[in-house]
Design a protein around this motif. Structure first.
Motif, short mmCIF file in Angstrom:
data_model
loop_
_atom_site.label_atom_id
_atom_site.label_comp_id
_atom_site.label_asym_id
_atom_site.label_seq_id
_atom_site.Cartn_x
_atom_site.Cartn_y
_atom_site.Cartn_z
N LEU A 1 0.86 -1.19 0.00
CA LEU A 1 0.00 0.00 0.00
C LEU A 1 0.89 1.23 0.00
CD1 LEU A 1 -2.54 -1.08 2.76
CD2 LEU A 1 -2.96 -1.00 0.29
N ASN A 2 0.41 2.34 -0.53
CA ASN A 2 1.24 3.54 -0.51
C ASN A 2 1.22 4.16 0.89
OD1 ASN A 2 -0.82 5.61 -0.34
ND2 ASN A 2 -1.23 5.27 -2.50
N LYS A 3 2.20 5.00 1.13
CA LYS A 3 2.37 5.58 2.47
C LYS A 3 1.17 6.41 2.91
CE LYS A 3 7.35 5.72 3.04
NZ LYS A 3 8.48 6.58 3.41
N ALA A 4 0.56 7.15 1.99
CA ALA A 4 -0.59 7.97 2.36
C ALA A 4 -1.76 7.11 2.80
CB ALA A 4 -0.99 8.88 1.19
N THR A 5 -1.95 5.97 2.16
CA THR A 5 -3.03 5.05 2.55
C THR A 5 -2.78 4.52 3.96
OG1 THR A 5 -3.45 4.45 0.26
CG2 THR A 5 -4.21 2.91 1.95
N ILE A 6 -1.56 4.11 4.24
CA ILE A 6 -1.23 3.61 5.58
C ILE A 6 -1.36 4.73 6.60
CG2 ILE A 6 0.59 2.59 7.02
CD1 ILE A 6 1.55 1.17 4.39
N ALA A 7 -0.96 5.94 6.24
CA ALA A 7 -1.11 7.08 7.16
C ALA A 7 -2.59 7.33 7.45
CB ALA A 7 -0.47 8.32 6.57
N ARG A 8 -3.45 7.23 6.44
CA ARG A 8 -4.90 7.39 6.67
C ARG A 8 -5.44 6.28 7.56
NH1 ARG A 8 -4.72 9.24 1.27
NH2 ARG A 8 -5.24 7.18 0.46
N MET A 9 -4.94 5.07 7.36
CA MET A 9 -5.35 3.96 8.23
C MET A 9 -4.92 4.23 9.67
SD MET A 9 -4.38 0.76 5.74
CE MET A 9 -4.64 -0.50 6.98
N ALA A 10 -3.68 4.67 9.85
CA ALA A 10 -3.16 4.97 11.19
C ALA A 10 -3.98 6.08 11.83
CB ALA A 10 -1.69 5.37 11.11
N PHE A 11 -4.21 7.15 11.08
CA PHE A 11 -5.02 8.26 11.57
C PHE A 11 -6.41 7.77 12.00
CE2 PHE A 11 -8.53 11.03 10.40
CZ PHE A 11 -8.34 12.08 11.28
N SER A 12 -7.07 7.03 11.14
CA SER A 12 -8.44 6.56 11.42
C SER A 12 -8.49 5.64 12.63
CB SER A 12 -9.00 5.82 10.21
OG SER A 12 -9.04 6.66 9.09
N TYR A 13 -7.53 4.74 12.72
CA TYR A 13 -7.50 3.80 13.84
C TYR A 13 -7.30 4.55 15.15
CZ TYR A 13 -6.53 -0.64 16.20
OH TYR A 13 -6.56 -1.72 17.04
N SER A 14 -6.38 5.48 15.17
CA SER A 14 -6.12 6.26 16.38
C SER A 14 -7.32 7.14 16.74
CB SER A 14 -4.87 7.12 16.20
OG SER A 14 -4.66 7.94 17.33
N LEU A 15 -7.89 7.80 15.74
CA LEU A 15 -9.05 8.67 16.00
C LEU A 15 -10.19 7.88 16.59
CD1 LEU A 15 -10.19 11.60 15.69
CD2 LEU A 15 -11.14 10.83 13.49
N SER A 16 -10.43 6.67 16.08
CA SER A 16 -11.56 5.87 16.57
C SER A 16 -11.28 5.24 17.93
CB SER A 16 -11.93 4.78 15.56
OG SER A 16 -10.91 3.82 15.44
N LYS A 17 -10.03 4.88 18.21
CA LYS A 17 -9.70 4.21 19.47
C LYS A 17 -9.34 5.18 20.60
CE LYS A 17 -9.96 -0.12 18.23
NZ LYS A 17 -10.97 -1.01 18.77
N ILE A 18 -8.62 6.25 20.29
CA ILE A 18 -8.11 7.16 21.31
C ILE A 18 -8.93 8.44 21.38
CG2 ILE A 18 -6.07 8.44 22.12
CD1 ILE A 18 -5.77 5.36 22.20
N GLY A 19 -9.42 8.89 20.22
CA GLY A 19 -10.22 10.11 20.18
C GLY A 19 -9.41 11.33 20.55
#
Length: 118
Positions: free
Chosen positions: A24-42
């Motif tokens: 996957l490209n880096k921006a896709t992984i960054a969006r995944m990381a962002f989304s996962y953190s936003l949903s879990k940590i808020g």
């Protein structure tokens, strides 16, 4: 309006490693990381103060989804988000990318470094 940010050195290492495993490209992984953190940590995400990683351009991260991402952040944070809070060196997006990258790496390791289970 900031048009780029720098990830932390550790987040950059993790995103690069996940890229090599997933293709996957880096921006896709960054969006995944962002989304996962936003949903879990808020809104309780830790402030990221390391800027030694790769540069990420705003357009690469958001694509055509900037309004969607901003709306999601505003729902989680329950406030209007200012431009400098959204995307810059000291922003919500940076904090969640850096935090989420570490969370994704732990998840990857917990799943036996098997990309199909990750």
């Amino acid at each position: 309006m900031a048009d780029r940010l720098h990830t932390s050195h550790k987040a950059d290492e993790i995103i690069s490693a996940l890229r090599s495993h997933t293709k996957l490209n880096k921006a896709t992984i960054a969006r995944m990381a962002f989304s996962y953190s936003l949903s879990k940590i808020g809104k309780n995400v830790s402030r990221s103060t390391n800027f030694a990683g790769s540069e990420m351009r705003r357009v690469s991260f958001f694509g055509e989804d900037e309004i969607l991402v901003k709306t999601l952040i505003q729902q989680v944070y329950q406030k209007q988000i200012q431009e400098d809070e959204l995307y810059s060196g000291k922003s919500i997006v940076k904090d969640h990318i850096d935090n989420g990258a570490m969370m994704l790496w732990v998840l990857y390791q917990e799943n036996g470094e098997d990309i199909n289970r990750w």
